[in-house]
Design a protein around this motif. Structure first.
Motif, mmCIF file in Angstrom:
data_model
loop_
_atom_site.group_PDB
_atom_site.id
_atom_site.type_symbol
_atom_site.label_atom_id
_atom_site.label_comp_id
_atom_site.label_asym_id
_atom_site.label_seq_id
_atom_site.Cartn_x
_atom_site.Cartn_y
_atom_site.Cartn_z
ATOM 1 N N TYR A 200 68.492 -8.170 146.638
ATOM 2 C CA TYR A 200 68.906 -7.943 145.255
ATOM 3 C C TYR A 200 69.614 -6.601 145.156
ATOM 4 O O TYR A 200 69.359 -5.674 145.937
ATOM 5 N N SER A 201 70.509 -6.505 144.172
ATOM 6 C CA SER A 201 71.149 -5.221 143.897
ATOM 7 C C SER A 201 71.731 -5.237 142.495
ATOM 8 O O SER A 201 71.791 -6.280 141.833
ATOM 9 N N SER A 202 72.145 -4.079 142.048
ATOM 10 C CA SER A 202 72.975 -3.898 140.855
ATOM 11 C C SER A 202 72.394 -4.472 139.567
ATOM 12 O O SER A 202 73.094 -5.143 138.808
ATOM 13 N N PRO A 203 71.124 -4.225 139.233
ATOM 14 C CA PRO A 203 70.650 -4.662 137.905
ATOM 15 C C PRO A 203 71.396 -3.891 136.822
ATOM 16 O O PRO A 203 71.561 -2.672 136.901
ATOM 17 N N ARG A 204 71.874 -4.618 135.823
ATOM 18 C CA ARG A 204 72.639 -3.994 134.741
ATOM 19 C C ARG A 204 72.194 -4.605 133.412
ATOM 20 O O ARG A 204 72.302 -5.819 133.206
ATOM 21 N N LEU A 205 71.728 -3.752 132.503
ATOM 22 C CA LEU A 205 71.216 -4.185 131.211
ATOM 23 C C LEU A 205 72.335 -4.127 130.179
ATOM 24 O O LEU A 205 73.100 -3.156 130.121
ATOM 25 N N SER A 206 72.454 -5.172 129.360
ATOM 26 C CA SER A 206 73.498 -5.208 128.334
ATOM 27 C C SER A 206 73.254 -4.107 127.304
ATOM 28 O O SER A 206 72.128 -3.631 127.145
ATOM 29 N N PRO A 207 74.294 -3.690 126.589
ATOM 30 C CA PRO A 207 74.138 -2.596 125.612
ATOM 31 C C PRO A 207 73.059 -2.855 124.566
ATOM 32 O O PRO A 207 72.404 -1.913 124.118
ATOM 33 N N ASP A 208 72.863 -4.133 124.175
ATOM 34 C CA ASP A 208 71.827 -4.418 123.177
ATOM 35 C C ASP A 208 70.458 -4.653 123.807
ATOM 36 O O ASP A 208 69.471 -4.895 123.101
ATOM 37 N N ALA A 213 71.891 -8.509 134.006
ATOM 38 C CA ALA A 213 72.706 -9.092 135.076
ATOM 39 C C ALA A 213 72.292 -8.455 136.392
ATOM 40 O O ALA A 213 71.828 -7.303 136.427
ATOM 41 N N TRP A 214 72.467 -9.183 137.480
ATOM 42 C CA TRP A 214 72.164 -8.627 138.800
ATOM 43 C C TRP A 214 72.876 -9.435 139.879
ATOM 44 O O TRP A 214 73.391 -10.529 139.630
ATOM 45 N N LEU A 215 72.911 -8.879 141.084
ATOM 46 C CA LEU A 215 73.451 -9.561 142.258
ATOM 47 C C LEU A 215 72.312 -9.939 143.185
ATOM 48 O O LEU A 215 71.309 -9.229 143.294
ATOM 49 N N CYS A 216 72.489 -11.053 143.895
ATOM 50 C CA CYS A 216 71.513 -11.450 144.905
ATOM 51 C C CYS A 216 72.217 -12.280 145.968
ATOM 52 O O CYS A 216 73.288 -12.854 145.730
ATOM 53 N N TRP A 217 71.620 -12.313 147.153
ATOM 54 C CA TRP A 217 72.188 -13.086 148.259
ATOM 55 C C TRP A 217 71.113 -13.358 149.302
ATOM 56 O O TRP A 217 70.031 -12.764 149.269
ATOM 57 N N ASN A 218 71.412 -14.255 150.197
ATOM 58 C CA ASN A 218 70.460 -14.673 151.226
ATOM 59 C C ASN A 218 71.035 -14.484 152.620
ATOM 60 O O ASN A 218 72.251 -14.426 152.809
ATOM 61 N N HIS A 219 70.133 -14.380 153.599
ATOM 62 C CA HIS A 219 70.541 -14.448 154.999
ATOM 63 C C HIS A 219 71.338 -15.734 155.220
ATOM 64 O O HIS A 219 71.058 -16.748 154.587
ATOM 65 N N PRO A 220 72.338 -15.761 156.119
ATOM 66 C CA PRO A 220 72.764 -14.649 156.979
ATOM 67 C C PRO A 220 73.852 -13.778 156.350
ATOM 68 O O PRO A 220 74.432 -12.941 157.029
ATOM 69 N N ASN A 221 74.131 -13.991 155.062
ATOM 70 C CA ASN A 221 75.218 -13.248 154.428
ATOM 71 C C ASN A 221 74.909 -11.767 154.320
ATOM 72 O O ASN A 221 73.763 -11.360 154.098
ATOM 73 N N TRP A 224 79.228 -8.360 151.437
ATOM 74 C CA TRP A 224 80.686 -8.550 151.434
ATOM 75 C C TRP A 224 81.077 -9.938 151.914
ATOM 76 O O TRP A 224 82.236 -10.304 151.857
ATOM 77 N N ASP A 225 80.107 -10.741 152.379
ATOM 78 C CA ASP A 225 80.388 -12.134 152.746
ATOM 79 C C ASP A 225 80.290 -13.039 151.524
ATOM 80 O O ASP A 225 81.212 -13.792 151.212
ATOM 81 N N GLY A 226 79.154 -12.984 150.850
ATOM 82 C CA GLY A 226 78.950 -13.831 149.684
ATOM 83 C C GLY A 226 77.720 -13.404 148.909
ATOM 84 O O GLY A 226 76.649 -13.200 149.488
ATOM 85 N N THR A 227 77.870 -13.230 147.608
ATOM 86 C CA THR A 227 76.765 -12.884 146.725
ATOM 87 C C THR A 227 76.859 -13.727 145.463
ATOM 88 O O THR A 227 77.893 -14.332 145.179
ATOM 89 N N GLU A 228 75.780 -13.756 144.703
ATOM 90 C CA GLU A 228 75.764 -14.465 143.423
ATOM 91 C C GLU A 228 75.507 -13.481 142.293
ATOM 92 O O GLU A 228 74.661 -12.591 142.416
ATOM 93 N N LEU A 229 76.229 -13.646 141.204
ATOM 94 C CA LEU A 229 76.008 -12.869 139.990
ATOM 95 C C LEU A 229 75.149 -13.701 139.048
ATOM 96 O O LEU A 229 75.544 -14.796 138.647
#
Length: 694
Positions: A200-208, A213-221, A224-229
């Protein structure tokens, strides 16, 4: 060959001295020139500048200080220009999540929350007790680690990425967690908000405060190969409901999700082959989860490989004089004006993007390496460097167009007559393709080489390997060029800065493509008469150390080399390395152990019989990324074969050297090694390195 930089073609040694009208030039062999750029000068007062955070008009950043044993300190600069160290002695603001760290601290209303390196606990540092950091997380012998922390002020908590090593020998678990601002409520190490993915990375809370929002990904990525928002709703009790993916996938890399002032979610994606900017929905806050609008389509990289947390390449343009109200024209303008940094052919540029019209207006800054873009009050702040200027924390006022340097990594004012300026270069490589590099010719205002002599060439192979060489003034490179040694800093296939296709060149070919590009770059310079083909050496750290050892073992281009905490056994690397990179080689080499044959075939340790030139190794004894046995096995093999070899080990160092005395030892030791191998005299004495079989 195409080169750009200082505008000179170095056809004959010493020509530029004549052009500049210099007198009393000393004639001396390349490598033996006396230089004012010494290891002591490089380290004197020098710091490494890292992640930037802002709090109102105050700017905070990280400083890595070799003179303090490699301690990382949080520094604050207030609007009146006052500088202050915020983390007191004894505290080191550095997280070990993913081992590479990043996202080490956050600031809210003057209070700092940071990870401390020795115990990996989160600490709170308040304005009324600036010298007494108080722990927020429980003692865990560094088994609980936190990164990428953000503030959820409305709920009185922090949200962070947590890496949990309490399972012992098993792979640590990574989750998003919330942490109370009351330390007594954090006895379990945090409340899990999102789990199930490997990273996991980049948790971001909306202004209100209603969406996360956050990023996540699984092995073997890798990221920079592939992540999900992902996007989730924040319930009244702070839990996440309705979590759903809105962008990304296994073959699409998402970078830096960010909420605009009006609450629209932006992100960077390489779905079109380049990391470009997008907004979730249609740009008017509608259609979230259904569409994403491309804001600026360019063959340029608005993103970077997430080796560390807390990276940022864009921020919403400051608009301090306008009261922004929901639905107002001012709000729309604040949303549409984005200050962004992007990379074109290895060089960064700064621009202002009008998202409504999709027009990108360049901002002339003179900087060619831009990172950690943030806003502070009415200004934009970032870390920047240029071929003639070392890295600095810089503030830009969009209203006036002015730039102000807030802090330089090095305050040395070195005569330009001793500086070699990076020249962007392309050269042909294997398979009819083109590779990239920065070329630095020898330059010293006081010296010229004997007629007909060509300079030794030091080829640098950067780490990662999904990273990139920078054009920023680097005194470590000038250390070599001012002594009469040319440098080629190679952005081999697989490097960032040239699009996804170039980055993917290394998939399945690590140890081949990178090695070919380094060797072909050296051969090209030799053919151009810019280097002595019999005195080409290669050096690199980490993954660059592997490229170095593979080049020395499987090619005959280089006559010596230096491995700084480099990989010699790919199989051992897979078995011994940490979670973040545990499956990295699935893409770069092949699945393990299914393709153990490839790992064996590309591991230099298995083919020392093919190695016939001197090698020096530098290694941190506490390195968890590339353990010391990677170097020690290679040293033993070379020793047994009777090849010239040297091994320099550093107590207390990890992956990369942070202590001034060790940085100096490695830099001077490598120079000493080459002087012994090629037989040139050094202008100044350095502490000898014990050499075997030479």
């Amino acid at each position: 060959m195409r080169r750009a930089g200082c505008g000179c073609t170095w056809l004959a040694a010493g020509l530029w001295f004549i052009m500049c009208g210099m007198a009393e030039i000393k004639i001396a062999p390349y490598g033996s020139w006396k230089s004012p750029i010494t290891a002591d000068l490089i380290l004197q007062g020098a710091v490494g500048l890292g992640m930037i955070k802002t709090d109102g008009e105050d700017v905070y950043w990280l400083e890595l200080r070799p003179s303090e044993g490699g301690r990382t300190c949080i520094v604050r600069r207030t609007a009146d220009g006052a500088l202050r160290d915020m983390t007191p002695p004894g505290f080191n603001a550095r997280t070990r999540v993913h081992e590479y760290g990043g996202g080490d601290f956050v600031v809210h209303s003057g209070t700092i929350y940071f990870s401390n390196f020795s115990d990996q606990r989160l600490y709170r540092l308040t304005p009324d007790a600036p010298d007494l950091p108080a722990p927020l997380t429980p003692e865990s012998n560094a088994e609980l680690r936190y990164a990428d922390t953000i503030m959820d002020a409305a709920r009185g908590r922090l949200i962070a990425v947590r890496e949990d090593h309490r399972a012992g020998a098993h792979e640590p678990s990574n989750t998003l967690v919330s942490l109370s601002l009351d330390a007594a409520e954090n006895d379990t190490g945090g409340r899990v908000l999102a789990s199930g993915y490997d990273f996991y990375s980049s948790p971001r809370l909306s202004p209100d405060g209603r969406q996360l929002a956050w990023l996540c990904w699984n092995h073997p990525n890798m990221p920079w190969d592939g992540t999900e928002l992902w996007l989730g709703d924040v319930a009244d009790d702070g839990s996440i409901t309705g979590a759903r993916p809105v962008a990304g996938g296994r073959e699409e890399s998402i970078f830096q999700p960010e909420w605009s002032p009006a609450g629209r979610l932006h992100f960077v994606s390489d779905r079109n082959g380049w990391w470009n900017l997008y907004v979730v929905g249609n740009g008017n806050g509608e259609g979230a989860g259904e569409t994403s609008l491309l804001l600026c389509e360019m063959e340029a990289e608005f993103g970077q490989p997430q080796w560390g947390f807390g990276m940022s390449t864009y921020a919403f343009a400051p608009n301090p004089d306008t009261e922004t109200k929901a639905g107002s024209d001012a709000e729309t303008k604040a949303d549409s004006e984005i200050i962004c940094a992007y990379i074109v052919r290895g060089m960064s540029k700064l621009a202002r993007l009008d998202a409504a019209s999709k027009k990108l207006r360049p901002i002339e800054s003179g900087y060619t390496d831009l990172q950690y873009v943030q806003t502070a009050g009415g200004r934009v702040v970032f870390r920047a460097g240029a071929p003639q200027a070392s890295a600095a924390i810089v503030a830009h006022d969009p209203a006036t167009g002015q730039f102000e340097v807030l802090r330089r990594a090095s305050a040395h004012n070195i005569d330009e007559g001793y500086l070699s300026i990076a020249q962007a270069m392309e050269f042909p490589t294997t398979g009819g393709q083109t590779a990239h590099a920065f070329y630095y010719p020898p330059r010293n205002r006081d010296f010229a080489a004997p007629a007909g002599e060509r300079p030794p060439l030091l080829v640098k192979s950067h780490g990662g390997p999904t990273s990139m060489a920078s054009s920023t003034l680097n005194l470590n490179i000038q250390f070599w060029t001012s002594r009469g040694i040319a440098v080629l800093d190679v952005n081999y296939g697989g490097s960032t800065g040239y699009g996804r296709a170039y980055r993917l060149r290394l998939n399945g070919t690590w140890g081949i493509t990178d090695v070919d590009d380094c060797a072909n770059g050296a051969r090209h310079l030799a053919a151009e008469g810019l280097a002595d083909g019999e005195r080409c050496v290669i050096t690199g750290g980490s993954a660059g150390g592997y490229t170095t050892l593979a080049a020395l073992t499987f090619r005959d281009t280089f006559k010596a080399g230096a491995s700084h905490y480099g990989v010699s056994d790919l199989g051992a690397l897979v078995r011994d390395t940490h979670k973040f990179e545990a499956r990295y080689l699935d893409n770069l080499v092949g699945p393990y152990p299914e393709r153990a044959d490839i790992y064996h075939a590309r591991s230099p340790i298995n083919f020392t019989a093919q190695l016939s030139c001197p090698v020096i190794f530098f290694q941190g004894l506490e390195d968890k990324v590339v353990p010391p046995n990677q170097a020690e096995l290679m040293v033993e093999a070379l020793r047994a074969k009777g090849l010239p070899v040297a091994y320099v080990a550093f107590e207390g160092e990890q992956h990369g050297f942070r202590r001034a005395e060790n940085i100096k030892r490695a830099l001077e030791g490598e120079l000493y090694f080459y002087s012994r191998v090629f037989g040139f005299e050094l202008a100044d004495p350095v502490e000898p390195i014990p050499l075997e079989n030479l």
